[in-house]
Every structure is written in structure tokens, then in C-alpha cells.
Design an enzyme around this catalytic site. Sequence first.
Site, short mmCIF file in Angstrom:
data_model
loop_
_atom_site.label_atom_id
_atom_site.label_comp_id
_atom_site.label_asym_id
_atom_site.label_seq_id
_atom_site.Cartn_x
_atom_site.Cartn_y
_atom_site.Cartn_z
N TRP A 142 -15.75 10.73 -13.54
CA TRP A 142 -14.87 10.84 -12.15
C TRP A 142 -14.10 12.03 -11.85
CZ3 TRP A 142 -9.55 11.76 -12.78
CH2 TRP A 142 -9.09 12.18 -14.14
N TRP A 201 -8.88 7.20 -8.67
CA TRP A 201 -10.09 7.39 -9.36
C TRP A 201 -10.30 7.10 -10.61
CZ3 TRP A 201 -14.99 8.45 -8.31
CH2 TRP A 201 -15.26 8.86 -6.73
N GLU A 217 0.84 -1.10 -0.04
CA GLU A 217 -0.14 0.11 -0.03
C GLU A 217 1.09 1.26 -0.08
OE1 GLU A 217 -3.35 0.11 -0.32
OE2 GLU A 217 -2.94 -1.78 -0.78
N ASN A 223 -10.70 2.66 3.01
CA ASN A 223 -10.42 2.44 1.81
C ASN A 223 -11.10 1.61 1.00
OD1 ASN A 223 -8.22 2.95 -0.23
ND2 ASN A 223 -8.06 0.57 -0.30
N TRP A 252 2.12 1.61 -3.33
CA TRP A 252 0.94 2.45 -4.33
C TRP A 252 1.03 3.80 -4.13
CZ3 TRP A 252 -2.15 1.39 -8.49
CH2 TRP A 252 -3.18 2.56 -8.63
#
Length: 490
Positions: free
Chosen positions: A356, A379, A272, A338, A275
Site C-alpha cells: 500500500w 490506503w 465525508e 472517490n 472522515w
Amino acid sequence: MTSPISIFWFRQDLRLSDNPGLTAASQLGAILPIYILDSLSAAPIAPAASNLYLHHSLEKLHQSLDNHLNIYKGDPKEILFHLIKTYPIEKILWNRCYEPWHLSKDALLEKNLRDWNVPYEIFNGSYLWTPEEVKKEDGTYYKVFGAYKKKARLICPKAPLPCPKNLVFIKDYSNKTTLHDLRCFPGHAWQHPLKKHWDFGEEAAHKKLETFLHHSLSGYKKGRNYPAEKHTSNLSVHLHFGELSPHQVWKAVHDIGPLHAAEEDIDCFLSEMIWREFSCYLMVHCKKMASDPFQAKFNAFPWAYNHTFFKAWKTGRTGYPFIDAGMRELWQTGYMHNRLRMIVASFLVKNLMVHWHDGRDWFWDCLMDADFANNTVSWQWVAGCGTDAAPFFRLFNPITQGETYDPYGQYTKKFIPELEKLPIKYLFKPWEAPEKVLQDAGIILGVTYPNPIVDFKTSRIKALSAYKALELPSHDPQFHAQQSIFSDKE
């Protein structure tokens, strides 16, 4: 003769420890520590929740600097030029910010400093790896997260730096700008209950990290999917404002994590963190992602903005309890779990077919941890138009998602108290409850709680039809097999 001093410019690094720019400045002697709110920034409209956090974080930093933080508002070039003319500045130091507007303004500022013959130095204080460090063998950038992560993990992050000793700070007494002059407060009553959910500053950030490592890292891989459980780190806001550095988190997880958690939990958490790195990396190497879909074919997608639908989504009145719980958590706390972020985003762009951009901008305004790169890339991932994106035919079913990840309804009922007495069997689909059950729970659909604004199955079919029209590979034999994996139960 007046001794020369250096300027350290605080930005998204509101801490003293593991702050490479501040450490370098401390080795030069006395420091004029500054923070500038850029009134001419080309950034998107300042996010209300994030600005509220900024105010309190700067307040804590000011205290840690013995009230010597010099605060300014205006054009950084003009402010720095004034300081250079006023004080015997030896050097200006800061840590790099990677948002598009920061990079473009920094490039111009660097040219100005060179023209003025003022030495300067820029450091990386916000990421484990700079966007230039992780590249393919041919020098190009990665577009797939898995490949990026594999390469990045071959590069050992630097050890965090200790807090500099014997810091000497200079106060600019001619400057009358105060923290309150920045007007970071959104001017909305919403800000007062929001504040109680947060602890601000470097000390609070380290306490939160320690609590996470000792109590929540164990079981993280599975537990992070359940919003009612305490298995998320809640460190994103501290990382965004730089109250905590990613190097400090990385080292602590490696040093302390194995004492409390299994390897799979540690690897999942570190993934994570990577990311977050990847999101920044993509924004730097693919500048169009700030506004345009990574996949150009999505420019032709038939977004169907509906003000009524969008308002229902924003206010947690869609009629789908799990969606509404997530949106109300966002409004009431400035945070959203999340998993809920993925589910509510999928519902907006796929079931409601709202662009979006609109969802991204609402998150940007409401999230305390609003991070431009992470928000934008995530997104695009959900919408299916980004690099390494989720399959376009994957739509999260808010009913089965709620039943799976909030099996006792603790999270949902916390944020939707009007459904508190509804049996769990009907909690995520109250429209299927018998009238007697609704009456006993004190619920009048359409009055005390809304009916669904769209039918999930019908809107899913409509969305899939629109996606297929983009000439995505529906002719591929694997398409139908893959599509069946992500059924209505997804």
C-alpha cells in the site's frame, strides 16, 4: 519611531475570509504576510500535481493581497529570525498544520521564539475540531470512525469569520524571491493539459461550493457512487490548500443545503467531511500510521512487488477497463472519483499484492488534492491494516463495479477511447467478447488494449490465503458467513 508590525505566516490557509490567524493579526495593525517554502522539510518528496496547484493558488493569493505576499524559500527558523532582526515585529501568527513533519518543526520553532522573547500565537484554521477536542470520557482517543463521528457532532463547529476589514500589508522589498523561484512546476509536459481542469483561488472555491449546493448536493448519497454523474463536490483540493475553510462549508451546507437536498444527502456529505477530520485525528494520535500499519500483524504480510504489474496499474494498462479508466483519469486530470479510488486501491494491494506504500506514494504524486493524512489513512483502510478498516476479505470486483456504477459506460469510454465502439455487454470484460465483436469495434486484445494482467478470481483466492495466514480470526464461526457476503460480485 517605526510602528510595530505583525507577521502572518500563510501555510495551508491561502484565503482571507475565515482565517483566524490573519484576523487576529489584522487587529494588531500592519501585517507582513509571508509564505515560506521549507527547503529543509522532512516531508515526503513534494507531490508534482499538488505543487502545480500550489503555484497557481499562491498566485491568486498574491493578487488578493494587492501583490503584497512576501515569498521565501529556505529554513523557516532562519527566515523568521532574519525578519525579526530587520523589522519591529510585535508578534508572529499562523494557523496550525498537522502533518508529522510540521508538528515536529513547529515545536522547535516555538522554543526558538520563546528563547528570542518573540510573542507568537497559533490557531486552528484547517479543521472543524482540533485533534485534542474530540476524546473519550477517559481522555483517550477514538479508533473507530462511527464513535468519533457521534462524539464530534456533539461539538458545534465555530461560526466562520468574515474577511478582515482595513487590512494593511507590508512589502519586504529587500526580499528578491519570487513565486517562480519556488519552482513548483514539475518540469513535465503533463502539467500543461492538467491545468485546464482546475480553477484556483478563494473566489473559485466559493463558486464551486455554491454550484455544488445548488446543483449536486441533491441526490448526493446515491449519485456520488457514479463517476459519470455530477454529484461530487470537488472541494477537497480547496480544503487542503485552505482556499475554503471547513467551517464555511459546514455552515453553508446547514444554511443552504436544506433548500436543495434531502436530509440523507446532507448527512452523507457531512460524514465525508468528518472522515477528513478523523484522518487527521488518527495521524496525530497514532504517529506510526504515517509509515507503519495500524495493525502490527500486517508487518508480516507477504507483499509481492512486481514492477510490471505496478507499471501497468499506474499507466491504466491492467486490462480491466474500469481500473484503467480510473488510473487514466488520475494521470490526465490530477483527480480521481472517490469510488474509483477505492476500487483501484483494492486491486493494487489485494489482487496484485503490491504494498500500500507504493499506491499511496503514486496518489501523493499525482493527486491535486494530495492530503497526507487522508491519503495514508484511506490506503490503510482499503488494505485492511488500518483502524476501523475495510474487511480484509472484501475485494472490489472491477467487472461488477463497472457494470453497476458505470452502466452506460460513459465514464469508462471517456478515458479509454479505444473501447468506445465495444458494446456495453463486453465493456468491462472485453476478453469475453467474440472475435467478430472485437473486430467490428477495432480492438485487438494484447495490441490496441491489453489482456488482463491477472485473473481476478485466482488473484482473489491468493490474496485471501495471504490474509488468513496473518492469523486473522478465520476460526471464528462468523468469519465464513461474513466472507460470503463479499463474493466475487463485490
